[in-house]
Design a protein around this motif. Structure first.
Motif: not given
Length: 150
Positions: A21, A25-26, A28-29, A46, A48-50
């Motif tokens: 979690q 996001p990291y 993806k960033s 998953s 929601r976490l994109e």
């Protein structure tokens, strides 16, 4: 780890669990395509976490499905290590939170005694050997209490 090229791909086994979690996001960033595995009930998380792709490990084995990935961010440990290495393309990197210490880790800690460096190198030999044969890199993050005397 040099991240960020649009076409680079990462898989995070168990990516809907605690560490994932943060990792999803990291990644993806950094512009990575992110695949995660989890139980079917975690599919919504998953999304929601994109994460770009979700694999239900209860019905599919992600290690049989995926190939030529740039990164595997492992939080499963040694039992999955060999299978995860097969996912990586040559030059790919496996970052493990659970595989244990290896020579690379030991050599980064200046205050380690020679005997501990040798011990950590020996413990990591199986992992480093698999990685070297596949022209891949293994980075381990091992919790080491630096307050303990050598």
């Amino acid at each position: 780890m040099s991240l960020g090229h649009q076409k680079e791909r990462s898989v995070i086994p168990g990516g809907t669990e605690g560490f994932g979690q943060i990792a999803v996001p990291y990644a993806k960033s950094q512009g990575l395509f992110v695949t995660v595995s989890g139980s079917g009930s975690a599919r919504a998380l998953s999304q929601r976490l994109e994460a770009d792709e979700f694999i239900d490990y209860t019905t599919q084995d992600y290690t049989d499905m995926l190939t030529d990935y740039d990164y595997v961010i492992d939080n499963r440990g040694a039992s999955e290590f060999s299978k995860q290495m097969k996912i990586l393309k040559p030059g790919g990197k496996l970052v493990s939170l659970n595989a244990g210490p290896n020579a690379r880790f030991a050599n980064q800690i200046a205050e380690l005694s020679t005997s501990k460096k040798i011990l950590f190198s020996l413990l990591g030999t199986p992992f480093d050997g698999v990685a070297k044969n596949g022209k891949r890199k293994v980075m381990t993050f091992y919790m080491y209490n630096r307050m303990v005397s050598n």
